[in-house]
Design a protein around this motif. Sequence first.
Motif, PDB file in Angstrom:
ATOM      1  N   CYS A   6      -7.298   1.433  -1.077  1.00 52.14           N
ATOM      2  CA  CYS A   6      -6.386   0.176  -0.923  1.00 52.14           C
ATOM      3  C   CYS A   6      -6.894  -0.940  -0.320  1.00 52.14           C
ATOM      4  O   CYS A   6      -6.922  -1.917  -0.775  1.00 52.14           O
ATOM      5  CB  CYS A   6      -4.913   0.781  -0.652  1.00 52.14           C
ATOM      6  SG  CYS A   6      -4.043   1.785  -1.584  1.00 52.14           S
ATOM      7  N   HIS A   7      -7.613  -0.408   1.076  1.00 49.88           N
ATOM      8  CA  HIS A   7      -8.125  -1.603   1.924  1.00 49.88           C
ATOM      9  C   HIS A   7      -9.127  -2.143   1.197  1.00 49.88           C
ATOM     10  O   HIS A   7      -9.490  -3.486   1.341  1.00 49.88           O
ATOM     11  CB  HIS A   7      -8.548  -1.057   3.378  1.00 49.88           C
ATOM     12  CG  HIS A   7      -7.183  -1.069   4.047  1.00 49.88           C
ATOM     13  ND1 HIS A   7      -6.535  -2.160   4.703  1.00 49.88           N
ATOM     14  CD2 HIS A   7      -6.400   0.133   4.240  1.00 49.88           C
ATOM     15  CE1 HIS A   7      -5.458  -1.669   5.339  1.00 49.88           C
ATOM     16  NE2 HIS A   7      -5.437  -0.271   5.203  1.00 49.88           N
ATOM     17  N   MET A  52       0.719  -1.253   0.178  1.00 50.16           N
ATOM     18  CA  MET A  52      -0.091  -0.183   0.123  1.00 50.16           C
ATOM     19  C   MET A  52       0.792   1.210   0.104  1.00 50.16           C
ATOM     20  O   MET A  52       0.643   2.403  -0.719  1.00 50.16           O
ATOM     21  CB  MET A  52      -0.896   0.007   1.192  1.00 50.16           C
ATOM     22  CG  MET A  52      -1.880   1.250   1.376  1.00 50.16           C
ATOM     23  SD  MET A  52      -3.081   1.194   2.277  1.00 50.16           S
ATOM     24  CE  MET A  52      -2.197   1.074   4.042  1.00 50.16           C
ATOM     25  N   ARG A  57      -7.326   7.677   0.171  1.00 52.00           N
ATOM     26  CA  ARG A  57      -6.400   6.843  -0.213  1.00 52.00           C
ATOM     27  C   ARG A  57      -6.223   5.444   0.297  1.00 52.00           C
ATOM     28  O   ARG A  57      -6.056   4.461  -0.293  1.00 52.00           O
ATOM     29  CB  ARG A  57      -5.184   7.459  -0.705  1.00 52.00           C
ATOM     30  CG  ARG A  57      -4.352   7.997   0.586  1.00 52.00           C
ATOM     31  CD  ARG A  57      -3.246   9.007   0.459  1.00 52.00           C
ATOM     32  NE  ARG A  57      -2.776   9.850   1.337  1.00 52.00           N
ATOM     33  CZ  ARG A  57      -3.402  10.899   1.961  1.00 52.00           C
ATOM     34  NH1 ARG A  57      -4.423  11.249   1.474  1.00 52.00           N
ATOM     35  NH2 ARG A  57      -2.545  11.238   2.927  1.00 52.00           N
ATOM     36  N   LYS A  58      -5.960   5.482   1.647  1.00 49.44           N
ATOM     37  CA  LYS A  58      -5.736   4.087   2.208  1.00 49.44           C
ATOM     38  C   LYS A  58      -6.911   3.304   2.395  1.00 49.44           C
ATOM     39  O   LYS A  58      -6.650   2.046   1.915  1.00 49.44           O
ATOM     40  CB  LYS A  58      -5.348   4.456   3.882  1.00 49.44           C
ATOM     41  CG  LYS A  58      -3.915   5.007   4.097  1.00 49.44           C
ATOM     42  CD  LYS A  58      -3.368   5.278   5.485  1.00 49.44           C
ATOM     43  CE  LYS A  58      -2.255   5.819   5.358  1.00 49.44           C
ATOM     44  NZ  LYS A  58      -1.623   6.170   6.556  1.00 49.44           N
ATOM     45  N   GLY A 111      -3.690  -3.981   2.697  1.00 52.33           N
ATOM     46  CA  GLY A 111      -4.088  -2.880   1.606  1.00 52.33           C
ATOM     47  C   GLY A 111      -3.021  -2.957   0.468  1.00 52.33           C
ATOM     48  O   GLY A 111      -3.002  -2.338  -0.426  1.00 52.33           O
ATOM     49  N   LEU A 140       0.390   4.308  -2.944  1.00 58.35           N
ATOM     50  CA  LEU A 140      -0.166   5.599  -2.422  1.00 58.35           C
ATOM     51  C   LEU A 140       0.995   6.700  -2.762  1.00 58.35           C
ATOM     52  O   LEU A 140       0.751   7.641  -2.766  1.00 58.35           O
ATOM     53  CB  LEU A 140      -0.182   5.588  -0.959  1.00 58.35           C
ATOM     54  CG  LEU A 140      -1.229   4.796  -0.244  1.00 58.35           C
ATOM     55  CD1 LEU A 140      -1.122   4.956   1.451  1.00 58.35           C
ATOM     56  CD2 LEU A 140      -2.716   5.074  -0.854  1.00 58.35           C
TER      57      LEU A 140
END
Length: 189
Positions: free
Chosen positions: A71-72, A52, A67-68, A82, A56
Amino acid sequence: MGTTASQLGKDLLSEYQELTFLTKQEILLAHKRFTELLSKEERALLNPRVPMVDILTLPELKSNPFRKRICHVFSTSDTKDGSLSFEDFLDLLSAFSDSATLEIKSHYAFRIFDFDDDGTLDCGDLEKLVNCLTGETDDTRLTPEEMRQLINNILEESDIDKDGTVNLSEFQHVISRSPDFVSSFKIVL
């Protein structure tokens, strides 16, 4: 692994086209961008994953306040870290593409905003959502009273069954009345 159609394989490229809202050119560009995030050793692996932290760094995600969570939501990693495989990356780009339907976009938006992954947007999720949008600095953070009022207003507008949360169908109902949602919920490489 390279970025040409022959290196991805024509059959695989066709399959990706069928399973996503992406064009052949978009898939090839996605493959190029994904591969650039891998080390030379990782490129030799069968199904490499990009951490991740590296995903990012992509300019398209770098300034996205979610953004996080993005990904998750799109990561199929068993460790829930992520990280993204190439197919995860394609799923992400497909959901955020101009060609994705309102139903697909709203489904993924809901999952991204459901911070505790319980299938509803409750007061905690809504507070985190607002903080992501406004920033969490002293200058931008809402006071507890402003936050409470805003969440109450959101629930008043969205919580059709009055259970104190917003479920997926309630969220999709609200989104269907937001003409800018489809055009703003996108990531273009």
